[in-house]
Design a protein around this motif. Sequence first.
Motif, short mmCIF file in Angstrom:
data_model
loop_
_atom_site.label_atom_id
_atom_site.label_comp_id
_atom_site.label_asym_id
_atom_site.label_seq_id
_atom_site.Cartn_x
_atom_site.Cartn_y
_atom_site.Cartn_z
N ASP A 75 -4.63 -74.45 4.04
CA ASP A 75 -5.34 -74.94 5.21
C ASP A 75 -4.39 -75.15 6.39
OD1 ASP A 75 -7.77 -74.92 4.00
OD2 ASP A 75 -7.81 -77.05 3.50
N GLU A 86 -5.59 -69.68 19.79
CA GLU A 86 -6.28 -70.36 20.88
C GLU A 86 -5.37 -70.55 22.07
OE1 GLU A 86 -9.40 -72.66 22.80
OE2 GLU A 86 -9.34 -71.21 21.17
N PRO A 118 -9.82 -72.91 17.66
CA PRO A 118 -11.20 -72.41 17.56
C PRO A 118 -12.07 -73.22 16.60
CG PRO A 118 -9.63 -70.60 17.47
CD PRO A 118 -8.83 -71.86 17.37
N ARG A 119 -11.47 -73.84 15.58
CA ARG A 119 -12.24 -74.63 14.61
C ARG A 119 -12.28 -76.11 14.95
NH1 ARG A 119 -10.62 -73.78 8.66
NH2 ARG A 119 -8.52 -74.25 9.45
N GLY A 120 -11.77 -76.47 16.09
CA GLY A 120 -11.74 -77.88 16.47
C GLY A 120 -10.33 -78.37 16.63
N ASP A 176 -10.80 -79.17 7.91
CA ASP A 176 -11.31 -78.91 6.58
C ASP A 176 -10.64 -79.80 5.55
OD1 ASP A 176 -11.66 -75.31 6.98
OD2 ASP A 176 -12.82 -76.99 7.76
N THR A 226 -15.49 -81.87 14.65
CA THR A 226 -14.19 -81.22 14.77
C THR A 226 -13.22 -81.68 13.70
OG1 THR A 226 -13.34 -82.92 16.27
CG2 THR A 226 -14.45 -81.03 17.27
N LYS A 242 -3.80 -71.78 7.99
CA LYS A 242 -4.97 -71.34 8.73
C LYS A 242 -5.11 -72.12 10.02
CE LYS A 242 -8.95 -69.31 9.49
NZ LYS A 242 -8.95 -67.92 10.01
N GLU A 243 -4.90 -73.44 9.94
CA GLU A 243 -4.97 -74.30 11.12
C GLU A 243 -3.96 -73.86 12.16
OE1 GLU A 243 -7.30 -77.49 12.39
OE2 GLU A 243 -7.03 -77.18 10.26
N ASP A 279 -4.98 -70.44 13.74
CA ASP A 279 -6.10 -70.60 14.66
C ASP A 279 -5.66 -71.23 15.97
OD1 ASP A 279 -7.87 -69.48 12.91
OD2 ASP A 279 -8.73 -71.36 12.21
#
Length: 284
Positions: A269, A280, A24-26, A261, A258, A272-273, A276
Amino acid sequence: MDPQEHKAPAGAAVSAMDFGVKGPRGWAFHGVGFEAEPGSLIAVRGPSGSGRTCLLLALTGRMKPSEGRAEVGTHRLPKEMSAVRRISALAHVPGVTDLDPALTVGEHLRERALLEARFGDSVRALLRPRAEKAATAKQRIATALATAGLDLETLPKGSRTAVRDLERLEALRLSVALAVIGRPRLLAVDDTDLKLSAAERTAAWDLLRSLTEAGTTVIAVCSEAPEGAVVVSTAPGTPAGSERPAEEVAPRPSTPGTTPDEPSEDGADDDKETADALAETGRA
């Protein structure tokens, strides 16, 4: 007992071309490509948040790639994800293979051996007498402990030692032992050298090298790759092949908007990656 029980598994060759996972974040990681022979030690490097854990999950069939292709043994990704899952295993992956701190080492081992007997054995093996199945489970545990270099007699309470009381290297060894009970052809290990002393890092890599020498292909996330490993970088724009004798292949830069972070000190991170990207791909 099955005569194949004690034989080391044949490692799986692993390769990837333009391999990537988008969440979702790229892009979690993007444009990864490499080739590794069976029994190789593959080191995955990159800053926190660059998709290292997602690469492990994708290469073991636990996460659906968004671009490119990969092969593990004779199986192709993404078409044969279930087949790749059957011949691979994960160890020490935060949020995926977490050890229960309240359980003991022995409880973890017995549970994994029972699960392997129930879901990993043939129908013929399931029909064996109870005493024979118990002996097989005991032998599997002993073999896994020896393979991972975890000596129960060195623990404070032996097999009754709670996971919360293990040193970090001991916890890594336990996680590896649990994974190899299933005799995988490909073993993926996350955070291999995180928060380990220099001596402990050496011991961790010695452990993983011993697995490859026995035939298993190992892919491990690390901050510093050991000598002789096939190095794969998830850092966008990293120059390839300039830091070590073995071939290193870096991914191409992420598309505009994209970029992952900025990395964090504690690996948050990465978690979280991973979450996510799992969401997806529908595997959360």
